[in-house]
Scaffold this active site. Structure first.
Site, PDB file in Angstrom:
ATOM      1  N   CYS A   2      47.853   4.082  31.788  1.00  0.00           N
ATOM      2  CA  CYS A   2      48.347   5.429  31.621  1.00  0.00           C
ATOM      3  C   CYS A   2      48.747   6.009  32.979  1.00  0.00           C
ATOM      4  O   CYS A   2      48.032   5.876  33.965  1.00  0.00           O
ATOM      5  CB  CYS A   2      47.348   6.370  30.982  1.00  0.00           C
ATOM      6  SG  CYS A   2      46.834   5.865  29.353  1.00  0.00           S
ATOM      7  N   ARG A  27      52.109   1.446  34.608  1.00  0.00           N
ATOM      8  CA  ARG A  27      50.714   1.642  34.208  1.00  0.00           C
ATOM      9  C   ARG A  27      50.528   1.622  32.695  1.00  0.00           C
ATOM     10  O   ARG A  27      49.399   1.626  32.195  1.00  0.00           O
ATOM     11  CB  ARG A  27      50.199   2.982  34.751  1.00  0.00           C
ATOM     12  CG  ARG A  27      50.295   3.114  36.243  1.00  0.00           C
ATOM     13  CD  ARG A  27      49.789   4.458  36.692  1.00  0.00           C
ATOM     14  NE  ARG A  27      48.363   4.593  36.442  1.00  0.00           N
ATOM     15  CZ  ARG A  27      47.414   4.164  37.246  1.00  0.00           C
ATOM     16  NH1 ARG A  27      47.738   3.562  38.366  1.00  0.00           N
ATOM     17  NH2 ARG A  27      46.145   4.326  36.951  1.00  0.00           N
ATOM     18  N   TRP A  73      49.085   3.773  27.772  1.00  0.00           N
ATOM     19  CA  TRP A  73      48.689   2.421  27.394  1.00  0.00           C
ATOM     20  C   TRP A  73      47.521   2.622  26.444  1.00  0.00           C
ATOM     21  O   TRP A  73      46.444   3.037  26.858  1.00  0.00           O
ATOM     22  CB  TRP A  73      48.264   1.620  28.636  1.00  0.00           C
ATOM     23  CG  TRP A  73      47.991   0.174  28.356  1.00  0.00           C
ATOM     24  CD1 TRP A  73      48.886  -0.863  28.382  1.00  0.00           C
ATOM     25  CD2 TRP A  73      46.726  -0.416  28.026  1.00  0.00           C
ATOM     26  NE1 TRP A  73      48.259  -2.034  28.080  1.00  0.00           N
ATOM     27  CE2 TRP A  73      46.939  -1.799  27.854  1.00  0.00           C
ATOM     28  CE3 TRP A  73      45.430   0.091  27.839  1.00  0.00           C
ATOM     29  CZ2 TRP A  73      45.916  -2.691  27.520  1.00  0.00           C
ATOM     30  CZ3 TRP A  73      44.414  -0.793  27.502  1.00  0.00           C
ATOM     31  CH2 TRP A  73      44.656  -2.168  27.348  1.00  0.00           C
ATOM     32  N   ASN A  99      43.836   9.804  31.419  1.00  0.00           N
ATOM     33  CA  ASN A  99      43.846   8.360  31.641  1.00  0.00           C
ATOM     34  C   ASN A  99      42.399   7.924  31.734  1.00  0.00           C
ATOM     35  O   ASN A  99      41.654   8.430  32.568  1.00  0.00           O
ATOM     36  CB  ASN A  99      44.596   8.066  32.956  1.00  0.00           C
ATOM     37  CG  ASN A  99      44.389   6.651  33.452  1.00  0.00           C
ATOM     38  OD1 ASN A  99      44.154   5.748  32.668  1.00  0.00           O
ATOM     39  ND2 ASN A  99      44.482   6.463  34.754  1.00  0.00           N
ATOM     40  N   GLY A 100      41.969   7.023  30.834  1.00  0.00           N
ATOM     41  CA  GLY A 100      40.580   6.567  30.859  1.00  0.00           C
ATOM     42  C   GLY A 100      40.034   6.466  29.450  1.00  0.00           C
ATOM     43  O   GLY A 100      40.790   6.461  28.478  1.00  0.00           O
ATOM     44  N   GLU A 485      47.534 -20.045  38.015  1.00  0.00           N
ATOM     45  CA  GLU A 485      48.401 -18.894  38.257  1.00  0.00           C
ATOM     46  C   GLU A 485      49.792 -19.125  37.646  1.00  0.00           C
ATOM     47  O   GLU A 485      50.384 -18.216  37.053  1.00  0.00           O
ATOM     48  CB  GLU A 485      48.485 -18.621  39.772  1.00  0.00           C
ATOM     49  CG  GLU A 485      49.370 -17.492  40.210  1.00  0.00           C
ATOM     50  CD  GLU A 485      49.065 -16.123  39.585  1.00  0.00           C
ATOM     51  OE1 GLU A 485      48.018 -15.956  38.952  1.00  0.00           O
ATOM     52  OE2 GLU A 485      49.924 -15.232  39.704  1.00  0.00           O
ATOM     53  N   LYS A 489      51.391 -16.694  34.750  1.00  0.00           N
ATOM     54  CA  LYS A 489      52.688 -16.010  34.902  1.00  0.00           C
ATOM     55  C   LYS A 489      53.560 -16.246  33.679  1.00  0.00           C
ATOM     56  O   LYS A 489      54.198 -15.334  33.164  1.00  0.00           O
ATOM     57  CB  LYS A 489      53.451 -16.527  36.132  1.00  0.00           C
ATOM     58  CG  LYS A 489      53.108 -16.025  37.498  1.00  0.00           C
ATOM     59  CD  LYS A 489      53.221 -14.569  37.744  1.00  0.00           C
ATOM     60  CE  LYS A 489      52.054 -13.802  37.265  1.00  0.00           C
ATOM     61  NZ  LYS A 489      50.957 -13.482  38.079  1.00  0.00           N
ATOM     62  N   GLU A 492      52.225 -14.325  30.624  1.00  0.00           N
ATOM     63  CA  GLU A 492      52.363 -12.878  30.743  1.00  0.00           C
ATOM     64  C   GLU A 492      53.767 -12.380  30.423  1.00  0.00           C
ATOM     65  O   GLU A 492      53.929 -11.390  29.735  1.00  0.00           O
ATOM     66  CB  GLU A 492      52.038 -12.427  32.187  1.00  0.00           C
ATOM     67  CG  GLU A 492      50.574 -12.403  32.512  1.00  0.00           C
ATOM     68  CD  GLU A 492      50.333 -11.974  33.954  1.00  0.00           C
ATOM     69  OE1 GLU A 492      49.421 -11.179  34.184  1.00  0.00           O
ATOM     70  OE2 GLU A 492      51.054 -12.448  34.870  1.00  0.00           O
ATOM     71  N   HIS A 508      39.969 -34.887  29.266  1.00  0.00           N
ATOM     72  CA  HIS A 508      38.837 -34.412  28.470  1.00  0.00           C
ATOM     73  C   HIS A 508      39.269 -33.414  27.404  1.00  0.00           C
ATOM     74  O   HIS A 508      38.460 -32.613  26.942  1.00  0.00           O
ATOM     75  CB  HIS A 508      37.779 -33.785  29.382  1.00  0.00           C
ATOM     76  CG  HIS A 508      37.220 -34.767  30.373  1.00  0.00           C
ATOM     77  ND1 HIS A 508      36.453 -35.849  30.006  1.00  0.00           N
ATOM     78  CD2 HIS A 508      37.369 -34.863  31.715  1.00  0.00           C
ATOM     79  CE1 HIS A 508      36.135 -36.553  31.077  1.00  0.00           C
ATOM     80  NE2 HIS A 508      36.690 -35.974  32.139  1.00  0.00           N
ATOM     81  N   LYS A 607      49.595  -2.752  34.586  1.00  0.00           N
ATOM     82  CA  LYS A 607      49.374  -3.267  35.931  1.00  0.00           C
ATOM     83  C   LYS A 607      48.037  -2.841  36.507  1.00  0.00           C
ATOM     84  O   LYS A 607      47.408  -3.565  37.267  1.00  0.00           O
ATOM     85  CB  LYS A 607      50.500  -2.791  36.843  1.00  0.00           C
ATOM     86  CG  LYS A 607      50.418  -3.441  38.191  1.00  0.00           C
ATOM     87  CD  LYS A 607      51.760  -3.655  38.793  1.00  0.00           C
ATOM     88  CE  LYS A 607      51.673  -4.533  40.007  1.00  0.00           C
ATOM     89  NZ  LYS A 607      51.439  -5.936  39.685  1.00  0.00           N
TER      90      LYS A 607
HETATM   91  C1  G6P Z   1      46.102  -6.719  35.263  1.00  0.00           C
HETATM   92  C2  G6P Z   1      47.445  -7.055  35.868  1.00  0.00           C
HETATM   93  C3  G6P Z   1      47.339  -8.369  36.623  1.00  0.00           C
HETATM   94  C4  G6P Z   1      46.252  -8.295  37.670  1.00  0.00           C
HETATM   95  C5  G6P Z   1      44.903  -7.867  37.065  1.00  0.00           C
HETATM   96  C6  G6P Z   1      43.904  -7.517  38.143  1.00  0.00           C
HETATM   97  O1  G6P Z   1      45.787  -7.624  34.267  1.00  0.00           O
HETATM   98  O2  G6P Z   1      48.430  -7.132  34.855  1.00  0.00           O
HETATM   99  O3  G6P Z   1      48.574  -8.646  37.256  1.00  0.00           O
HETATM  100  O4  G6P Z   1      46.104  -9.534  38.290  1.00  0.00           O
HETATM  101  O5  G6P Z   1      45.078  -6.703  36.262  1.00  0.00           O
HETATM  102  O6  G6P Z   1      44.373  -6.393  38.830  1.00  0.00           O
HETATM  103  P1  G6P Z   1      44.038  -6.023  40.323  1.00  0.00           P
HETATM  104  O7  G6P Z   1      44.830  -4.771  40.567  1.00  0.00           O
HETATM  105  O8  G6P Z   1      42.557  -5.775  40.373  1.00  0.00           O
HETATM  106  O9  G6P Z   1      44.443  -7.141  41.183  1.00  0.00           O
END
Ligand code: G6P
Length: 612
Positions: A2, A27, A73, A99-100, A485, A489, A492, A508, A607
């Protein structure tokens, strides 16, 4: 999660609020709304993105020099027009954005319902505004006092802003667990979840602390007090944020811009810290704690998402170079276990946003148990750097694409510098190796530039695999976190199912999935385990899987086996994640674009995850 914006001043609020919402859309972007006072308290909200809100209000009256706005969000209640913020109070005299998560909204709601309040949304938020109004009317107090009394009854996380029809010169805002920053202009104030909606109007900001309430009133000075009613002197800071960093600069998406920025961002992470000529690594932010780090019997790294993957690279680095045992923990698991934490433990918390709720809670818990907390964060002034004992900013610049890219390589850069420095102090690294690594690290930004030249080739590859349903990513050692990673990606942003595995673990389980339909991305740059990776590739080929291999320039053997090859420049094994991650970021990006996905704002993600 949010985004919140507020404005009071002499300008029209609407354009400022809308621009702010676009900046904060990373956000959350499932619904959006705005409230303005100009005689009346006008409130417009809709399901969808900020652009949908803009469309929705195009024929409405949006005049007013005071207002609040929100991009959501969803947590409680699906994204729809009713659950969108702002929420009106019962009399429609007040409106609020939040927000929260309010944890005790159930009992408060019941109590208010008994007193005749009607709830129209499924949100936890609506209880706050009804509660504030109830207190304001029944206890005959000012709005800021009503907010203060209400917040004493609320359990949970919040950043809120309240606007009132009866007092059209004032906004009241408060925070606990969710970020809030106030911008102070000439006869005007801005309130936002981060500084990005503020930066083009003023450089003077106050970051609110938890359990603080701020009142901004036209023609008056900013006023801050705690929810226990203690006055606080506002600490005004100068923003260090460049407006151009918030724009796409000619790129089609923020994500692509941020991938291409990595040569510069890695350089910025090292700037003033690494001097290969003099053989020094100096991280100013941890100077007072580096002896403690060197003496640590154990390092615990806590993080979430991509930052957790950077933490895994950190584990290899600290063990390899500084000979300190490392555990890497998901912050969300760590905080709810009963972990053994000793006073001589070092906890390194990694976070791009500096706001991730689980990481913050893990820090608080470890701090209570006496550990020393070191932060690695990107967003300056965010909550995590303020909660840690010491730390290093990554200085990657604002990362706006929801999928993290340049923040990851910046985090790995800082972890490398930290591990090298501690190893130097402990004498666990030979001088010649130390100098070699420093020189090699200094050369990385150039090699990143070279690596980025694979973009065209990766785009071709993306065309071949656009509609593939599954992907497997394999790597060993330092390349195992790279595999994780890479898979994250792809998941996501393209919504393709992808898994990352340590290459040797494939037999395994995941090997059962391999057939001619299954592309397997193998990061095969390792010198130490090259032959083993070759065997893993053979195992995939024997089952007709398609191999996409990331190899070191000049590689011969993997080339013979792989279906597709992407070359990265040669470097020290421990620095390979800084290069090998890049083609994987590009692969996800191009596949997602070809699948017509919203790359910068993938579905369901946010994010900055300020809720558990
Ligand atoms: C969310 C974001 C990710 C990020 C994660 C941790 O899931 O979409 O891209 O890696 O949070 O966020 P931070 O700000 O703590 O790195």
């Amino acid at each position: 999660m949010c985004g919140i914006v507020g404005y009071v001043g002499s300008k029209q609020a609407y354009p400022i609020l809308m621009k702010g919402l676009y900046r904060l859309e990373y956000r959350g972007y499932d619904s959006a709304g705005i409230a303005l006072v100009d005689g009346d308290l006008k409130l417009y909200k809709t399901k969808g993105k900020v652009s949908d809100l803009e469309h929705f209000v195009h024929d409405k009256d949006v005049t007013g020099t005071i207002g609040i706005a929100h991009t959501r969000w969803a947590t409680h209640g699906e994204p729809n027009n009713i659950n969108a913020h702002p929420h009106y109070s019962q009399t429609h005299n007040l409106a609020l954005i939040h927000n929260g998560i309010i944890e005790n909204y159930g009992p408060i709601k019941e109590e208010l319902q008994k007193r005749g309040y009607k709830f129209i949304s499924d949100t936890d938020t609506e209880v706050i505004i009804h509660l504030i109004e109830d207190i304001k009317v029944n206890e005959k107090v000012t709005l800021d006092e009503a907010v203060r009394i209400a917040l004493n009854q609320i359990i949970g996380a919040y950043a809120i802003v309240v606007i009132s029809k009866e007092d059209p010169d004032m906004l009241v805002a408060a925070r606990k667990g969710s970020p809030l920053v106030v911008g102070i202009g000439k006869n005007e104030f801005f309130i936002a979840s981060d500084a990005s909606p503020i930066v083009e109007y003023t450089q003077d900001v106050v970051y609110l602390n938890d359990e603080e309430i701020v009142t901004v009133r036209r023609g008056h000075k900013i006023k801050i007090k705690t929810i226990t009613n203690k006055d606080k002197t506002p600490y005004i800071q100068k923003l260090e944020l460049n407006l151009s960093a918030l724009e796409k600069g000619g790129f089609e998406h923020f994500m692509l811009k941020e991938i291409f920025e990595q040569s510069r961002s890695i350089q910025d992470s090292m700037r003033g810290r690494l001097n290969a000529k003099e053989g020094t690594v100096k991280l100013g932010g941890i100077l007072d704690y580096e002896q403690k780090m060197a003496n640590a019997k154990r390092i615990i790294i806590v993080a979430c998402g991509t930052s957790w993957h950077a933490g895994l690279v950190g584990e290899y680095l600290f063990e390899d170079l500084a000979r300190i045992p490392v555990e890497v923990e998901y912050a969300s698991e760590f905080r709810y276990r009963n972990p053994v934490i000793n006073e001589d433990d070092i906890v390194i918390a990694i976070s791009q946003s500096g706001e991730t709720a689980d990481t913050l809670a893990a820090i608080e818990m470890a701090k209570m148990k006496g550990a020393t907390i070191i932060g690695i964060c990107n967003v300056v002034g965010s909550s995590i750097p303020r909660a840690t004992h010491a730390g290093s900013y990554t200085h990657a610049g604002p990362e706006i694409g929801v999928a993290s890219t340049k923040a990851f390589t910046a985090q790995v850069t800082i972890l490398t510098l930290m591990a090298l420095r501690i190893a130097q102090m402990k004498g666990t690294i030979e001088k010649s190796r130390f100098h070699r690594l420093l020189n090699e690290l200094e050369a990385i930004p150039e090699k990143v530039k070279e690596t980025l030249a694979v973009d065209k080739q990766v785009k071709e590859l993306a065309r071949i695999f656009t509609y593939t349903r599954n992907f497997l990513y394999l790597g060993r050692g330092y390349n195992f976190p790279v595999a994780l990673e890479g898979a994250l990606k792809l998941k996501e942003i393209s919504y393709i199912h992808a898994e990352g595995y340590p290459a040797a673990e494939m037999k395994h389980g995941p090997i059962a999935l391999i057939d001619r339909e299954m592309p397997v991305v193998v990061i095969a740059t390792n010198k130490g385990t090259y032959d083993k990776v070759l065997s893993n590739i053979q195992e995939v080929k024997a089952r007709k899987g398609k191999i996409i291999a990331i190899v070191t320039k000049g590689d011969k053997d993997v080339k013979k086996l792989a279906d597709y090859i992407i070359e990265v420049p040669e470097t020290e094994e421990m620095l390979v994640p800084l290069l090998a991650t890049i083609p994987l970021q590009l692969l996800s990006y191009h596949i997602a674009v070809m699948r017509d996905c919203n790359v910068d704002q993938p579905r369901n993600l946010a994010k900055s995850v300020t809720v558990e």
